[in-house]
Design an enzyme around this catalytic site. Structure first.
Site, PDB file in Angstrom:
ATOM      1  N   GLU A 181       4.028 -11.470  39.443  1.00 35.59           N
ATOM      2  CA  GLU A 181       3.482 -12.710  40.006  1.00 35.59           C
ATOM      3  C   GLU A 181       4.571 -13.773  40.023  1.00 35.59           C
ATOM      4  OE1 GLU A 181      -0.737 -13.677  38.727  1.00 35.59           O
ATOM      5  OE2 GLU A 181       0.096 -12.651  36.993  1.00 35.59           O
ATOM      6  N   HIS A 204      -5.808  -4.717  33.765  1.00 33.38           N
ATOM      7  CA  HIS A 204      -5.410  -4.314  35.124  1.00 33.38           C
ATOM      8  C   HIS A 204      -4.426  -3.139  35.139  1.00 33.38           C
ATOM      9  CE1 HIS A 204      -7.501  -7.920  35.955  1.00 33.38           C
ATOM     10  NE2 HIS A 204      -6.505  -8.763  35.854  1.00 33.38           N
ATOM     11  N   LYS A 213       5.511 -12.094  44.487  1.00 34.16           N
ATOM     12  CA  LYS A 213       4.195 -11.598  44.072  1.00 34.16           C
ATOM     13  C   LYS A 213       4.035 -10.225  44.708  1.00 34.16           C
ATOM     14  CE  LYS A 213      -0.764 -12.497  44.059  1.00 34.16           C
ATOM     15  NZ  LYS A 213      -1.094 -12.222  42.674  1.00 34.16           N
TER      16      LYS A 213
HETATM   17  C1  BG6 Z   1      -6.112 -12.361  36.114  1.00 34.47           C
HETATM   18  C2  BG6 Z   1      -5.175 -12.941  35.079  1.00 34.47           C
HETATM   19  O1  BG6 Z   1      -6.947 -11.396  35.534  1.00 34.47           O
HETATM   20  O2  BG6 Z   1      -5.347 -11.753  37.155  1.00 34.47           O
HETATM   21  C3  BG6 Z   1      -4.240 -13.959  35.722  1.00 34.47           C
HETATM   22  O3  BG6 Z   1      -5.935 -13.572  34.064  1.00 34.47           O
HETATM   23  C4  BG6 Z   1      -3.519 -13.318  36.894  1.00 34.47           C
HETATM   24  O4  BG6 Z   1      -3.289 -14.442  34.781  1.00 34.47           O
HETATM   25  C5  BG6 Z   1      -4.506 -12.662  37.843  1.00 34.47           C
HETATM   26  O5  BG6 Z   1      -2.788 -14.358  37.558  1.00 34.47           O
HETATM   27  C6  BG6 Z   1      -3.771 -11.871  38.916  1.00 34.47           C
HETATM   28  O6  BG6 Z   1      -4.687 -11.411  39.882  1.00 34.47           O
HETATM   29  P1  BG6 Z   1      -4.224 -11.080  41.361  1.00 34.47           P
HETATM   30  O7  BG6 Z   1      -5.412 -10.492  42.015  1.00 34.47           O
HETATM   31  O8  BG6 Z   1      -3.801 -12.383  41.974  1.00 34.47           O
HETATM   32  O9  BG6 Z   1      -3.066 -10.141  41.257  1.00 34.47           O
END
Ligand code: BG6
Length: 490
Positions: A216, A240, A345
């Site tokens: 990210e 995740h 990202k």
């Molecule tokens: C969340 C985390 O679960 O997922 C965040 O708490 C993170 O810190 C986010 O930024 C990332 O999600 P995505 O879908 O934008 O990759």
């Protein structure tokens, strides 16, 4: 034709309706579902929060955020008008039992299934469940959707799960990991189990190693005091990344049912080799960003973010090397990497295939002869298979080139929107399908593995290593993979 619409209307109650997640993700997702005709006409959506405001004020605030977070070409007043008729607001202080009577007076168990979404801190899950029960607001069919984090470690996750399970059977509990709702993650099931080409070769005989990266560009976005107690391991890896790993590594379920899938994921989590203190140095690296620049914009270091305090050893980056001790994956390393303030990202899974047993081409070209399958979750969702072909030429003999067979989902139909993960998750929960939700034993297996690693870090007094914002993490994370003669896919 199969219908994708839930087969009965719901009373969808969103606890924490005024919070960031609800406004930024959940209401826009519900709006899209409505717009696509995927909500039963009689489904009601009710915000529940402690803020003193009228239904009209609440609906106006939802409209503002839907307009902000839904692409301009997706919003129109006519659709909004019809959607807003589904919206209601109930003012409830979650700590006050007596406030919950407005909910029991409101819900209609006769003709709707009650679905509660707790977009609140887990600390109040217990109160909400207890007070709903005491107010007689629950029916046998009532479901509950829980946001992460489910706990801080194994013990605290058990406390939360024990509390909720006093009021809801496991078949009624939907634990969210929004990565499971992403289109390409779902597509992994089709890719692996509908294509013999991949299915037959998805094992240690053919695969050299697997890399999973979730990077990210954002920092901790004003959440310092929350994030500092959590860190990247709990925020991203425990849920995740391990879920992605499960989707890549699980055996085919004998049937595509919720428990069929979850049983197989659980086996992977249980077979994950623990990273103990002795193995820490070679298998795990933690980092924390220092000041730098992401895409040309300078950004402060983690300790200097708003609300930041010196002396924190919380990680904003993790790189891990692990193995899965089973027949399919024996000897195949899985490299996982995730961090904040990375150069871009990007989330992707890369499967690196082994080389052919005997090499007959020009030795100078040997490095090229790796087939790899890149499964990109975001941005530009798609699947790319890197294959080696001959260069088209008369005079270069058998010169090789690496070419990509590219399946870019956003190119399939330029006008077709790729739905947000929350749309799919909300729809499946309304349909009563638990496949995309995490079962209690999965959460516990994943905490068990993460706790061991975090304990090893604590016991070895491991200090986080600095990395400049806008880079791919500390040097140690590069060494972690290069020691094996491999490198990160970039
Ligand atoms: C969340 C985390 O679960 O997922 C965040 O708490 C993170 O810190 C986010 O930024 C990332 O999600 P995505 O879908 O934008 O990759």
């Amino acid at each position: 034709m199969t219908t994708h619409i839930p087969d009965c209307p719901s009373d969808f109650l969103l606890f924490g309706a005024k919070g960031d997640l609800s406004m930024r993700k959940l209401f826009p997702a519900l709006y899209h579902l409505h717009k696509e005709g995927l909500l039963d006409p009689a489904t009601r959506i009710t915000g529940v929060a402690r803020v003193e405001e009228s239904s009209e004020q609440f609906i106006a605030s939802v409209k503002a955020s839907v307009k902000q977070f839904v692409p301009e070409n997706q919003f129109n007043e006519k659709t909004w008008g019809a959607f807003s008729e589904r919206l209601h607001y109930l003012k409830v202080d979650f700590s006050k039992a007596k406030d919950f009577s407005v909910i029991s007076d409101f819900v209609d168990h006769e003709s709707r299934v009650m679905v509660n979404y707790l977009a609140t801190p887990p600390a109040v899950y217990g109160d909400i469940c207890k007070h709903l029960k005491a107010a007689n607001a629950l029916a046998e069919s009532t479901r509950i959707i829980l946001e992460k984090p489910i706990g801080h470690d194994l013990e605290s996750s058990k406390v939360i799960n024990d509390t909720v399970s006093q009021y809801f059977a496991e078949e009624r509990i939907y634990r969210i990991d929004h990565y499971l709702g992403k289109e390409t993650v779902q597509n992994l099931i089709a890719l692996r189990f509908a294509n013999n080409l991949f299915g037959a070769q998805w094992n240690q005989n053919f695969i050299d190693h697997v890399q999973i990266t979730v990077a990210e560009t954002v920092g901790i976005e004003g959440r310092w005091s929350y994030y500092d107690k959590v860190g990247q391991m709990r925020d991203m890896v425990q849920n995740h990344l391990l879920q992605l790993l499960c989707m890549v590594a699980m055996d085919p379920p004998s049937q595509l049912t919720a428990d069929g899938i979850r049983d197989e994921k659980l086996k992977v989590l249980r077979a994950l080799r623990p990273i103990t203190q002795e193995k820490l140095a070679k298998n795990a690296v933690r980092g924390q960003y220092t000041a730098g620049a992401v895409r040309g914009t300078s950004c402060p270091g983690y300790l200097d973010e708003d609300g930041g305090k010196g002396g924190s050893n919380t990680e904003t980056f993790v790189a891990l090397r692990t193995k899965i001790d089973n027949w399919r994956w024996a000897g195949v390393p899985f490299y996982l990497r995730t961090g904040k303030r990375m150069p871009q990202k990007m989330s992707e899974i890369v499967i690196f295939y082994r080389n052919q047993p005997h090499y007959i081409f020009d030795p100078k070209q040997k490095a090229m002869v790796h087939n790899k399958l890149v499964i990109r979750l975001q941005p530009d969702e798609g699947i790319k298979l890197q294959v080696v072909t001959k260069e088209q030429s008369l005079d270069r003999g058998m010169a090789l080139q690496s070419r990509a067979l590219n399946l870019n989902f956003s190119d399939d139909d330029k006008d077709r929107r790729i739905p947000d993960a929350y749309e799919r998750l909300l729809l499946e929960a309304l349909k009563g399908n638990q496949s995309l939700f995490v079962r209690r034993d999965e959460i516990e297996a994943s905490w068990t593995w993460c706790d061991k690693l975090m304990q090893a870090w604590d016991e070895s007094h491991d200090e986080v290593k600095g990395y400049s914002a806008g880079t791919w993490g500390p040097i140690g994370s590069i060494a972690l993979i290069e020691r094996d003669g491999r490198s990160w896919h970039e």
